[in-house]
Write a protein that holds these residues in place. Structure first.
Motif, PDB file in Angstrom:
ATOM      1  N   ARG A   6     -11.370  71.324  -2.790  1.00  0.00           N
ATOM      2  CA  ARG A   6     -10.226  71.738  -3.619  1.00  0.00           C
ATOM      3  C   ARG A   6     -10.326  73.225  -3.973  1.00  0.00           C
ATOM      4  N   GLN A  16      -6.482  64.205   3.385  1.00  0.00           N
ATOM      5  CA  GLN A  16      -6.406  65.453   2.627  1.00  0.00           C
ATOM      6  C   GLN A  16      -7.487  66.426   3.093  1.00  0.00           C
ATOM      7  N   PRO A  23     -17.636  63.147  -4.634  1.00  0.00           N
ATOM      8  CA  PRO A  23     -17.137  63.986  -5.732  1.00  0.00           C
ATOM      9  C   PRO A  23     -17.442  65.481  -5.572  1.00  0.00           C
ATOM     10  N   THR A  64      -9.101  62.354  -0.039  1.00  0.00           N
ATOM     11  CA  THR A  64      -9.074  61.388   1.061  1.00  0.00           C
ATOM     12  C   THR A  64      -9.431  62.108   2.361  1.00  0.00           C
ATOM     13  N   SER A 122     -15.461  66.888  -2.648  1.00  0.00           N
ATOM     14  CA  SER A 122     -14.046  66.917  -3.011  1.00  0.00           C
ATOM     15  C   SER A 122     -13.721  68.143  -3.852  1.00  0.00           C
ATOM     16  N   GLU A 123     -14.554  68.397  -4.860  1.00  0.00           N
ATOM     17  CA  GLU A 123     -14.323  69.561  -5.726  1.00  0.00           C
ATOM     18  C   GLU A 123     -14.471  70.857  -4.940  1.00  0.00           C
ATOM     19  N   MET A 181     -11.408  63.318 -11.690  1.00  0.00           N
ATOM     20  CA  MET A 181     -10.464  63.511 -10.606  1.00  0.00           C
ATOM     21  C   MET A 181     -10.925  62.691  -9.400  1.00  0.00           C
ATOM     22  N   ALA A 182     -10.000  62.101  -8.704  1.00  0.00           N
ATOM     23  CA  ALA A 182     -10.317  61.249  -7.550  1.00  0.00           C
ATOM     24  C   ALA A 182     -10.851  62.068  -6.382  1.00  0.00           C
ATOM     25  N   ASN A 183     -11.641  61.409  -5.553  1.00  0.00           N
ATOM     26  CA  ASN A 183     -12.144  62.056  -4.342  1.00  0.00           C
ATOM     27  C   ASN A 183     -10.982  62.392  -3.416  1.00  0.00           C
TER      28      ASN A 183
END
Length: 189
Positions: free
Chosen positions: A58, A8, A51, A5, A54-55, A1-3
């Motif tokens: 999310r 975001q 990464p 931004t 980011s996770e 999955m992409a980082n």
């Protein structure tokens, strides 16, 4: 999955309680999120949305949207924010370290559900509430706890608090921190 931004990240962090309206504030909010996050392995505090961050973002954001605790198993990030709610321009809102959230979780395991009365305090808010000039709240290394928890001094120490403030009549703990090892009468309850 992409980082995630930076845009975001700003949306997610704003929803979680951080001030992100400038590039500098967003970078600081990312660092502060990385420092407090306690839903998995500790994050590197570098202000970069890689990464792992980011996770984590999310996960926290999804939990927040679902009405669940978003920074640890039982707590929301906003529970640790300065109670000025950003009134003072220099307030970072939430800069509590992970170890304070972990102490909050240990207290919860020992005494049941609760929410911090006060955690992080910016210098403006600390002065407004008559806080000590060297208060551990200024470094976000303190928690004020409700007397209804019936937390004893010995329990607070056993759970990892080094500084313990308690009510003069009840001897119930009202404040825990990671400052110098000491105990004192706190308030007049």
């Amino acid at each position: 999955m992409a980082n995630v931004t930076r845009g975001q990240a700003a949306t997610m962090l704003t929803a979680l309680g951080w001030r992100t309206n400038t590039s500098a504030r967003l970078t600081q909010a990312i660092r502060d999120f990385q420092g407090i996050w306690n839903l998995g392995k500790a994050l590197k505090v570098d202000g970069i949305v890689g990464p792992a961050t980011s996770e984590a973002l999310r996960l926290s954001y999804a939990r927040h949207k679902a009405g669940k605790a978003d920074i640890s198993a039982h707590f929301r990030a906003r529970e640790f924010q300065c109670k000025c709610f950003g009134r003072y321009s220099g307030c970072r809102r939430i800069w509590t370290p992970r170890k304070v959230v972990q102490l909050a979780e240990r207290i919860r395991k020992a005494r049941g559900p609760w929410s911090p009365v006060s955690a992080s305090r910016c210098s403006g808010h600390n002065a407004a509430v008559g806080g000590a000039s060297r208060s551990q709240h200024l470094t976000a290394l303190a928690l004020d706890v409700p007397s209804s928890l019936r937390l004893s001094i010995s329990q607070a120490r056993a759970l990892g608090a080094t500084g313990v403030g308690y009510g003069s009549r009840t001897k119930r703990v009202l404040h825990v921190d990671f400052g110098p090892s000491r105990s004192w009468v706190y308030g007049n309850s």
